[in-house]
Motif scaffolding. Structure first.
Motif, short mmCIF file in Angstrom:
data_model
loop_
_atom_site.label_atom_id
_atom_site.label_comp_id
_atom_site.label_asym_id
_atom_site.label_seq_id
_atom_site.Cartn_x
_atom_site.Cartn_y
_atom_site.Cartn_z
N VAL A 57 -2.55 -20.80 -15.06
CA VAL A 57 -2.68 -22.26 -15.01
C VAL A 57 -3.21 -22.79 -16.33
CG1 VAL A 57 -3.91 -24.17 -13.89
CG2 VAL A 57 -2.90 -22.37 -12.50
N GLY A 58 -4.18 -22.09 -16.90
CA GLY A 58 -4.74 -22.51 -18.19
C GLY A 58 -3.69 -22.52 -19.28
N SER A 59 -2.82 -21.52 -19.30
CA SER A 59 -1.77 -21.49 -20.33
C SER A 59 -0.80 -22.66 -20.16
CB SER A 59 -1.02 -20.16 -20.29
OG SER A 59 -0.25 -20.05 -19.11
N ARG A 60 -0.54 -23.03 -18.92
CA ARG A 60 0.33 -24.20 -18.67
C ARG A 60 -0.35 -25.49 -19.15
NH1 ARG A 60 3.58 -20.64 -18.65
NH2 ARG A 60 4.60 -19.88 -16.80
N GLY A 61 -1.65 -25.56 -18.94
CA GLY A 61 -2.39 -26.72 -19.44
C GLY A 61 -2.35 -26.82 -20.95
N VAL A 62 -2.50 -25.68 -21.62
CA VAL A 62 -2.43 -25.66 -23.09
C VAL A 62 -1.03 -26.06 -23.56
CG1 VAL A 62 -2.52 -24.14 -25.11
CG2 VAL A 62 -4.30 -24.00 -23.36
N MET A 63 0.00 -25.57 -22.86
CA MET A 63 1.37 -25.94 -23.23
C MET A 63 1.59 -27.44 -23.10
SD MET A 63 3.49 -22.74 -21.53
CE MET A 63 4.99 -23.66 -21.41
N LEU A 64 1.04 -28.03 -22.04
CA LEU A 64 1.17 -29.48 -21.87
C LEU A 64 0.46 -30.23 -22.99
CD1 LEU A 64 0.70 -29.76 -18.00
CD2 LEU A 64 2.76 -30.41 -19.29
N ILE A 65 -0.71 -29.76 -23.37
CA ILE A 65 -1.46 -30.41 -24.45
C ILE A 65 -0.70 -30.29 -25.77
CG2 ILE A 65 -3.58 -30.26 -25.84
CD1 ILE A 65 -5.03 -29.51 -23.21
N GLN A 66 -0.10 -29.13 -26.03
CA GLN A 66 0.62 -28.90 -27.27
C GLN A 66 1.86 -29.77 -27.40
OE1 GLN A 66 1.25 -24.65 -27.11
NE2 GLN A 66 -0.63 -24.23 -28.29
N GLY A 108 1.98 -32.88 -27.07
CA GLY A 108 1.53 -33.96 -27.92
C GLY A 108 1.74 -35.37 -27.40
N LYS A 109 2.46 -35.54 -26.32
CA LYS A 109 2.64 -36.88 -25.77
C LYS A 109 1.41 -37.23 -24.94
CE LYS A 109 7.60 -36.20 -25.57
NZ LYS A 109 8.65 -35.72 -24.72
N LEU A 110 1.11 -38.52 -24.89
CA LEU A 110 -0.09 -38.98 -24.19
C LEU A 110 -0.13 -38.50 -22.74
CD1 LEU A 110 -2.70 -40.60 -24.18
CD2 LEU A 110 -1.34 -42.61 -23.56
N VAL A 133 -0.55 -34.63 -22.58
CA VAL A 133 -1.90 -34.24 -22.99
C VAL A 133 -2.88 -34.55 -21.87
CG1 VAL A 133 -3.79 -34.74 -24.59
CG2 VAL A 133 -1.46 -34.44 -25.46
N THR A 134 -2.75 -35.71 -21.27
CA THR A 134 -3.63 -36.09 -20.15
C THR A 134 -3.46 -35.12 -18.99
OG1 THR A 134 -3.42 -38.41 -20.82
CG2 THR A 134 -4.24 -37.97 -18.59
N MET A 135 -2.21 -34.80 -18.65
CA MET A 135 -1.97 -33.85 -17.57
C MET A 135 -2.48 -32.46 -17.93
SD MET A 135 1.75 -35.00 -16.06
CE MET A 135 1.73 -33.70 -14.86
N GLY A 136 -2.31 -32.07 -19.18
CA GLY A 136 -2.79 -30.76 -19.64
C GLY A 136 -4.30 -30.63 -19.49
N ILE A 137 -5.01 -31.68 -19.86
CA ILE A 137 -6.46 -31.67 -19.71
C ILE A 137 -6.83 -31.59 -18.24
CG2 ILE A 137 -8.55 -33.06 -20.02
CD1 ILE A 137 -7.27 -34.05 -22.68
N ALA A 138 -6.12 -32.36 -17.41
CA ALA A 138 -6.39 -32.33 -15.97
C ALA A 138 -6.12 -30.94 -15.40
CB ALA A 138 -5.55 -33.38 -15.25
N VAL A 139 -5.05 -30.30 -15.86
CA VAL A 139 -4.71 -28.96 -15.38
C VAL A 139 -5.76 -27.94 -15.82
CG1 VAL A 139 -3.03 -27.09 -15.67
CG2 VAL A 139 -2.24 -29.38 -15.12
N LEU A 140 -6.34 -28.12 -17.01
CA LEU A 140 -7.36 -27.19 -17.50
C LEU A 140 -8.67 -27.28 -16.73
CD1 LEU A 140 -6.93 -27.24 -21.37
CD2 LEU A 140 -6.43 -25.37 -19.80
#
Length: 147
Positions: free
Chosen positions: A21-30, A32-34, A37-44
């Motif tokens: 799950v953490g790797s998916r969150g990092v992928m979402l953050i990478q 770069g879209k708002l 990135v917001t979803m990636g932080i929430a997933v982390l």
């Protein structure tokens, strides 16, 4: 021993899940879209909460087991005096009687971690897990304060 194996297998599966799950969150953050990135932080946040929960429970179990080992070395572990049905279930009246004795013992010596430990075991035998955990936490706190 079986409980330890189950605990370690469950912990390993959870750690694998947290990494996935953490790797998916990092992928979402990478991305770069708002929104990603917001979803990636929430997933982390989920793996972080899970890691904290796993650490807190592991710490609790380790400390409770240390108390059990110390009490066993002193010969103070509670004796299993519960009456069981032919199917192996604990007789409720028997559990209530043991619980009443343990509670009275704890009321007579409220600062003795040993009494709180035995009360926690009685709560667990009565299948009152929340109170068992609170009583065990109290035993741990009292034991650490005595050091």
């Amino acid at each position: 021993m079986r409980a330890k194996i189950t605990y370690f297998v469950t912990a390993a599966v959870l750690v694998f899940y947290f990494v996935l799950v953490g790797s998916r969150g990092v992928m979402l953050i990478q991305d770069g879209k708002l929104i990603t990135v917001t979803m990636g932080i929430a997933v982390l946040v989920l793996p972080l909460i899970g890691i904290w929960f796993l650490w807190a429970n592991t710490r609790f179990v380790t400390r409770a087991n240390a108390l059990a080992a110390e009490l066993e070395a002193e010969g103070g572990l509670p004796v299993d005096e519960l009456v069981r049905t032919p199917a192996g279930r604990i007789d409720r009246d028997s559990a209530d009687e043991v619980f009443a004795r343990r509670k009275a013992e704890t009321e007579d010596a409220p600062n003795d971690w040993r009494c709180w430990f035995r009360l926690a075991v009685a709560y667990q035998d009565a299948r009152d897990t929340p109170r068992a955990r609170k009583a065990m936490q109290r035993a741990i706190t009292l034991r650490e304060a005595a050091e």
